[in-house]
Scaffold this motif. Structure first.
Motif, mmCIF file in Angstrom:
data_model
loop_
_atom_site.group_PDB
_atom_site.id
_atom_site.type_symbol
_atom_site.label_atom_id
_atom_site.label_comp_id
_atom_site.label_asym_id
_atom_site.label_seq_id
_atom_site.Cartn_x
_atom_site.Cartn_y
_atom_site.Cartn_z
ATOM 1 N N VAL A 149 33.583 40.190 26.447
ATOM 2 C CA VAL A 149 34.762 39.478 26.676
ATOM 3 C C VAL A 149 35.917 40.700 27.546
ATOM 4 N N ASP A 150 35.918 41.528 26.672
ATOM 5 C CA ASP A 150 37.178 42.812 26.547
ATOM 6 C C ASP A 150 36.670 43.402 27.809
ATOM 7 N N ARG A 151 35.445 43.562 28.472
ATOM 8 C CA ARG A 151 34.994 44.058 29.552
ATOM 9 C C ARG A 151 35.380 43.148 30.804
ATOM 10 N N ILE A 152 35.077 41.835 30.556
ATOM 11 C CA ILE A 152 35.495 40.873 31.749
ATOM 12 C C ILE A 152 36.968 40.828 31.900
ATOM 13 N N LEU A 153 37.822 41.205 30.934
ATOM 14 C CA LEU A 153 39.059 41.012 31.091
ATOM 15 C C LEU A 153 39.914 42.491 31.380
ATOM 16 N N THR A 154 39.135 43.550 31.185
ATOM 17 C CA THR A 154 39.742 44.907 31.772
ATOM 18 C C THR A 154 39.032 45.801 32.440
ATOM 19 N N GLU A 155 37.716 46.082 32.325
ATOM 20 C CA GLU A 155 36.892 46.798 33.195
ATOM 21 C C GLU A 155 36.613 46.296 34.502
ATOM 22 N N ASN A 156 36.437 44.985 34.598
ATOM 23 C CA ASN A 156 35.852 44.124 35.842
ATOM 24 C C ASN A 156 37.110 44.016 36.813
ATOM 25 N N PRO A 157 38.270 43.509 36.445
ATOM 26 C CA PRO A 157 39.349 43.486 37.343
ATOM 27 C C PRO A 157 39.557 44.583 38.223
ATOM 28 N N GLY A 158 39.671 45.784 37.376
ATOM 29 C CA GLY A 158 39.950 47.166 37.960
ATOM 30 C C GLY A 158 38.963 47.581 38.893
ATOM 31 N N ARG A 159 37.682 47.167 38.763
ATOM 32 C CA ARG A 159 36.392 47.506 39.501
ATOM 33 C C ARG A 159 36.640 46.469 40.921
ATOM 34 N N ALA A 160 36.796 45.219 40.706
ATOM 35 C CA ALA A 160 36.872 44.182 41.472
ATOM 36 C C ALA A 160 37.965 44.349 42.611
ATOM 37 N N PHE A 161 39.391 44.860 42.321
ATOM 38 C CA PHE A 161 40.657 44.726 43.128
ATOM 39 C C PHE A 161 40.887 46.468 43.330
ATOM 40 N N ALA A 162 40.083 47.389 42.866
ATOM 41 C CA ALA A 162 40.515 48.486 43.564
ATOM 42 C C ALA A 162 39.614 48.792 44.932
ATOM 43 N N ALA A 163 40.357 49.822 45.738
ATOM 44 C CA ALA A 163 39.852 50.188 46.872
ATOM 45 C C ALA A 163 40.171 51.442 47.273
ATOM 46 N N GLU A 164 39.251 52.161 48.214
ATOM 47 C CA GLU A 164 39.423 53.518 49.017
ATOM 48 C C GLU A 164 40.716 52.993 50.041
ATOM 49 N N TRP A 165 41.699 53.092 49.868
ATOM 50 C CA TRP A 165 42.635 52.655 50.900
ATOM 51 C C TRP A 165 42.633 53.503 51.906
ATOM 52 N N ARG A 166 42.674 52.832 53.179
ATOM 53 C CA ARG A 166 42.702 53.752 54.599
ATOM 54 C C ARG A 166 43.935 53.209 55.114
ATOM 55 N N VAL B 64 35.613 38.657 46.271
ATOM 56 C CA VAL B 64 35.895 37.756 45.208
ATOM 57 C C VAL B 64 35.885 36.572 45.296
ATOM 58 N N LEU B 65 34.850 35.623 44.639
ATOM 59 C CA LEU B 65 34.789 34.234 44.985
ATOM 60 C C LEU B 65 35.443 33.689 43.855
ATOM 61 N N GLY B 66 36.313 32.966 44.072
ATOM 62 C CA GLY B 66 37.187 31.982 43.204
ATOM 63 C C GLY B 66 36.694 30.615 42.880
ATOM 64 N N HIS B 67 36.904 30.134 41.773
ATOM 65 C CA HIS B 67 36.626 28.690 41.204
ATOM 66 C C HIS B 67 35.436 28.366 41.055
ATOM 67 N N LEU B 68 34.424 29.551 40.824
ATOM 68 C CA LEU B 68 32.959 29.049 40.381
ATOM 69 C C LEU B 68 32.873 28.218 39.239
ATOM 70 N N ASN B 69 33.832 28.248 38.370
ATOM 71 C CA ASN B 69 33.654 27.376 37.196
ATOM 72 C C ASN B 69 33.836 25.831 37.570
ATOM 73 N N ARG B 70 34.382 25.632 38.630
ATOM 74 C CA ARG B 70 34.624 23.984 39.254
ATOM 75 C C ARG B 70 33.284 23.591 39.732
#
Length: 303
Positions: A286-303, A191-197
């Motif tokens: 906007v709904d997808r950006i706020l709901t679906e996308n974070p779940g996709r970005a921060f989910a993992a197959e934890w080991r 996840v790349l942060g602050h691309l708005n800047r």
């Protein structure tokens, strides 16, 4: 294995995050921001409650190792407010730490990250759900390369996503060259942060084409091209087929910025940014950006 999001109250399915602030801080203390530390648990609770009142149900706290995370306070805050909270391990830029602490971490940084992702942060038992590291201004110095190398090692051991502070939004492609090219981290785990800047639409598109998630996080400041350029940037990326890679966050880093202290705070994302983006981009995106996308970005197959 099933992808889950590692919150401070345990692992949850990605869809349970709901409306998510993908980059913010409940607690943060750095020598770079003396007198503006986020240390007050009552203020953190009020801020989360204000965010919840606007419809928010998830917050990703990017505060890394050594910067006052107060991990033990996070589970009761999440329970009290009904907001999912994700904690971070990782290491910020060298300027945020004493030379003594950095020397102490030499040779064991990846081990620290892995421990905080799997066993818990300190004695709190709270497991981190992401690794946060940072680049420099248009470059990666030796400290950034050290921390990113450790983050990549911890990712390979655990599956954890890696979130990157881009200094004033710059250096995105150098980060991807290192993390994904040299160190073998899959781009969709970054996840790349602050691309708005840094409103460079060409770089933003190249980062999206590489497969990374792009976070537009933090309300406008006079010297940052943020809110007023965001609709154009997000529309361009969505039209190019990258709507599923976009994230939004608030990045509250000082006490004065909290809504309970008179600043925009966490609620601003939903109170002001969301309706503006809905007008420009449409509610469905906007709904997808706020709901679906974070779940996709921060989910993992934890080991």
């Amino acid at each position: 294995m099933v992808n889950t999001v590692r919150t401070v109250l345990g692992d949850v399915p990605p869809e349970e995050l709901g409306v998510c602030d993908a980059h913010d801080h409940l607690f943060f203390a750095s020598p770079q921001l003396r007198g503006q530390e986020l240390r007050d648990a009552s203020a953190a609770r009020a801020e989360l409650a204000a965010f919840r009142a606007q419809g928010g149900t998830g917050v990703v706290q990017w505060t890394p190792y050594g910067l006052g995370r107060r991990a033990a306070d996070l589970p009761p805050l999440a329970r009290d407010t009904g907001v999912h909270v994700i904690a971070a391990t990782g290491l910020h830029q060298a300027a945020h730490y004493t030379p003594e602490l950095l020397t102490e971490l030499r040779g064991k940084l990846a081990e620290v990250f892995v421990s905080e992702l799997t066993a818990g942060i300190g004695t709190s038992g709270v497991r981190a759900g992401l690794i946060k590291v940072a680049g420099g201004f248009h470059a990666l110095d030796a400290h950034a390369r050290w921390t990113m190398t450790a983050a990549a090692e911890a990712h390979h051991a655990t599956g954890a996503p890696i979130a990157v502070h881009l200094e004033l939004g710059t250096g995105a492609l150098d980060v991807l060259d290192l993390l994904c090219g040299e160190l073998g981290v899959p781009p969709h785990r970054v996840v790349l942060g602050h691309l708005n800047r840094s409103p460079d639409f060409v770089v933003q598109r190249e980062a999206a084409e590489a497969g990374a998630h792009l976070a537009f996080d933090g309300p406008s400041r006079a010297h940052h091209a943020t809110d007023w350029r965001m609709p154009d940037a997000l529309r361009a990326l969505a039209d190019a087929g990258f709507g599923h890679r976009l994230l939004l966050g608030g990045d509250t880093t000082t006490a004065a910025a909290r809504s309970v202290d008179g600043g925009p705070g966490m609620p601003y994302l939903l109170r002001r940014v969301r309706p503006r983006l809905e007008t420009a981009l449409g509610k469905e995106l906007v709904d997808r950006i706020l709901t679906e996308n974070p779940g996709r970005a921060f989910a993992a197959e934890w080991r």
